[in-house]
Design an enzyme around this catalytic site. Sequence first.
Site, mmCIF file in Angstrom:
data_model
loop_
_atom_site.group_PDB
_atom_site.id
_atom_site.type_symbol
_atom_site.label_atom_id
_atom_site.label_comp_id
_atom_site.label_asym_id
_atom_site.label_seq_id
_atom_site.Cartn_x
_atom_site.Cartn_y
_atom_site.Cartn_z
ATOM 1 N N GLN A 292 0.811 -1.225 0.000
ATOM 2 C CA GLN A 292 0.000 0.000 0.000
ATOM 3 C C GLN A 292 0.842 1.271 0.000
ATOM 4 O O GLN A 292 0.293 2.369 -0.092
ATOM 5 C CB GLN A 292 -0.960 0.010 1.196
ATOM 6 C CG GLN A 292 -2.057 -1.033 1.104
ATOM 7 C CD GLN A 292 -3.093 -0.756 0.023
ATOM 8 O OE1 GLN A 292 -3.136 0.330 -0.572
ATOM 9 N NE2 GLN A 292 -3.924 -1.738 -0.245
ATOM 10 N N CYS B 82 -15.872 -9.834 5.396
ATOM 11 C CA CYS B 82 -16.735 -10.999 5.488
ATOM 12 C C CYS B 82 -15.875 -12.232 5.760
ATOM 13 O O CYS B 82 -14.995 -12.546 4.980
ATOM 14 C CB CYS B 82 -17.488 -11.138 4.174
ATOM 15 S SG CYS B 82 -18.936 -12.134 4.377
#
Length: 405
Positions: free
Chosen positions: A175, A341
């Site tokens: 990132q 999730c």
Amino acid sequence: MRRVYADANATTPLLPEVVEAMRPYWMEHFGNASSIHIDGQQARAAVNRARETLATFFSCHAAEVVFNSGGTEGDNTAIFGLLRPGYHFITTSIEHSAILQAAQRVADRGIDVTFVAPQPSGLIDPADIRRALRPETRLISVMLANNETGVLQPVEEIGKIAAEAGTFFHIDAVQGAGKVEIDVRRFGCHLCSISAHKMHGPKGTGAMFVRRGTPIEPLLIGGSHERRQRAGTENIPGIVGMAKAAELAMQSLEDGTIPRLASLRDRLESEILQIPGTGVNGSFIPQLPGGPGPVSGTWESLNRVPRVANTTNIWFDQLEGEALVIALDLKGVSVSGGSACHSGATEPSHVLMAMGLNKTRARASLRFSLLKTATDADVDHILQVVPEAVEHLRALSPVAAGTLG
Ligand SMILES: Cc1ncc(COP(=O)(O)O)c(C=O)c1O
């Protein structure tokens, strides 16, 4: 309907120059870089050129660049390639799951793992890394920039600690790549993973800096590719595309793109913060000079934590982040929520929880991550739809009604 993609930390589109650079390598120059005929030699030459570009990107020697399939593979390689039972491994509780789940697997195989927690600001304190050291510590792995908050970690200081302790140091720079300068010598690391698709290159392609002499056991065997460090026929279009993306990323670091992006992000953030019941995760050091205490002072006067220019993570009280993600999607804005999730259940972000947020606030958080091509008009559009969506959802919210804990 106008759409604005504000989820650059998930992935980015290829830039046209990247598509053009890759194009000849699908059909015209399709050779296998291991073949000795001219088709093979063209492919080999392309890989060699790409390796030189990535060496400039990392500030290392070409022989220290290993091409692979992306960030997950680089992160796994560092951990599985260096750790054996009896060793100790230090990482942090805010890493990407490519590190955390690999750490869990080696822990199951008899390696002691220490997960260093961040401070509430999202920063890892290098003193905590130092305190975690043991004589048998083999590897430290800390990310350069957090994918959820954008907070830049003090990797140079951690590199010095690793050097003093004589332990290997891996940086997950996935990132950070393209957003801040990567200099593996300055960082003092032995290994550094990056991924093309986070910086406008193709998915499924990555690269890793492996400092000369680092005794890493390859994850994939079965050929002499990549100096026997990563077997498998090279993905030539992917490698060429990654090199072009890296070249463009280096230009962006110098041509004013990053300050422009930071000012767009700052405008987005400060205007969203005008909405009551909002705040930023991973932005401020919550203790003003003068000692511990509650956050006070004006927005500008607070101590800012270093962050990549494109990211802000904001909580919205009385909201479910997932509901806001869907509402914004319907209004043409793509963002990510502070939950993931796992096995069918929505779990609050491990990063935000590690920073000390409670579950409700972690679930009520959204990540806005702008593309480097973002414009003022994109930010205007986001600022037009966010307050309406928040107001609408708050009016309906079971959290607001006190029926959801
Ligand atoms: C910090 C970090 N590390 C590793 C990865 C995994 O990279 P890839 O998608 O190339 O496997 C990601 C992707 O989200 C990431 O954000």
